[in-house]
Design a protein around this motif. Structure first.
Motif, PDB file in Angstrom:
ATOM      1  N   ALA A   1       0.832  -1.208   0.000  1.00  0.00           N
ATOM      2  CA  ALA A   1       0.000   0.000   0.000  1.00  0.00           C
ATOM      3  C   ALA A   1       0.864   1.255   0.000  1.00  0.00           C
ATOM      4  CB  ALA A   1      -0.927  -0.012   1.211  1.00  0.00           C
ATOM      5  N   LEU A   2       1.929   1.251   0.763  1.00  0.00           N
ATOM      6  CA  LEU A   2       2.843   2.386   0.811  1.00  0.00           C
ATOM      7  C   LEU A   2       3.546   2.570  -0.536  1.00  0.00           C
ATOM      8  CD1 LEU A   2       4.158   4.596   2.552  1.00  0.00           C
ATOM      9  CD2 LEU A   2       5.899   2.916   3.173  1.00  0.00           C
TER      10      LEU A   2
ATOM     11  N   GLU B   1       2.486   1.669  -3.457  1.00  0.00           N
ATOM     12  CA  GLU B   1       1.508   2.129  -4.445  1.00  0.00           C
ATOM     13  C   GLU B   1       1.334   3.649  -4.353  1.00  0.00           C
ATOM     14  OE1 GLU B   1      -3.153   1.518  -5.767  1.00  0.00           O
ATOM     15  OE2 GLU B   1      -2.399   0.542  -3.963  1.00  0.00           O
ATOM     16  N   ASN B   2       1.216   4.172  -3.153  1.00  0.00           N
ATOM     17  CA  ASN B   2       1.051   5.613  -2.982  1.00  0.00           C
ATOM     18  C   ASN B   2       2.295   6.376  -3.427  1.00  0.00           C
ATOM     19  OD1 ASN B   2      -1.541   5.412  -2.004  1.00  0.00           O
ATOM     20  ND2 ASN B   2      -0.880   5.222   0.123  1.00  0.00           N
ATOM     21  N   ILE B   3       3.466   5.839  -3.107  1.00  0.00           N
ATOM     22  CA  ILE B   3       4.710   6.499  -3.500  1.00  0.00           C
ATOM     23  C   ILE B   3       4.848   6.500  -5.020  1.00  0.00           C
ATOM     24  CG2 ILE B   3       7.222   6.272  -3.450  1.00  0.00           C
ATOM     25  CD1 ILE B   3       6.925   5.377  -0.529  1.00  0.00           C
TER      26      ILE B   3
ATOM     27  N   LEU C   1       2.432   6.339  -7.268  1.00  0.00           N
ATOM     28  CA  LEU C   1       1.454   7.259  -7.847  1.00  0.00           C
ATOM     29  C   LEU C   1       1.918   8.709  -7.721  1.00  0.00           C
ATOM     30  CD1 LEU C   1      -1.959   5.734  -6.736  1.00  0.00           C
ATOM     31  CD2 LEU C   1      -1.098   5.968  -9.061  1.00  0.00           C
ATOM     32  N   ALA C   2       2.478   9.055  -6.584  1.00  0.00           N
ATOM     33  CA  ALA C   2       2.990  10.414  -6.391  1.00  0.00           C
ATOM     34  C   ALA C   2       4.173  10.680  -7.315  1.00  0.00           C
ATOM     35  CB  ALA C   2       3.396  10.625  -4.934  1.00  0.00           C
TER      36      ALA C   2
END
Length: 61
Positions: A16-17, A19-21, A23-24
């Motif tokens: 999850a972490l 994926e967010n990184i 995307l950013a």
């Protein structure tokens, strides 16, 4: 069994972490590419407006 549960929780949290990184990071790269494209177009338009043809030696004939 508790070791497998802990490994699954850590793997899920890491995914999850990540994926967010990612995307950013992709958003930052898209914004940088758009900015570089805009600067290139702006500089090209400014250069084209200031040329007087091939007489000043700036043509790429």
């Amino acid at each position: 069994m508790p070791l497998l549960i802990a490994a699954g929780v850590l793997t899920g949290a890491g995914a999850a972490l990540a994926e967010n990184i990612l995307l950013a990071a992709s958003g930052v790269m898209v914004a940088a590419a758009a900015g570089m494209w805009w600067l290139h177009r702006r500089r090209s338009a400014r250069t084209a407006a200031g040329t007087g043809g091939c007489a000043d030696g700036t043509c790429a004939c």
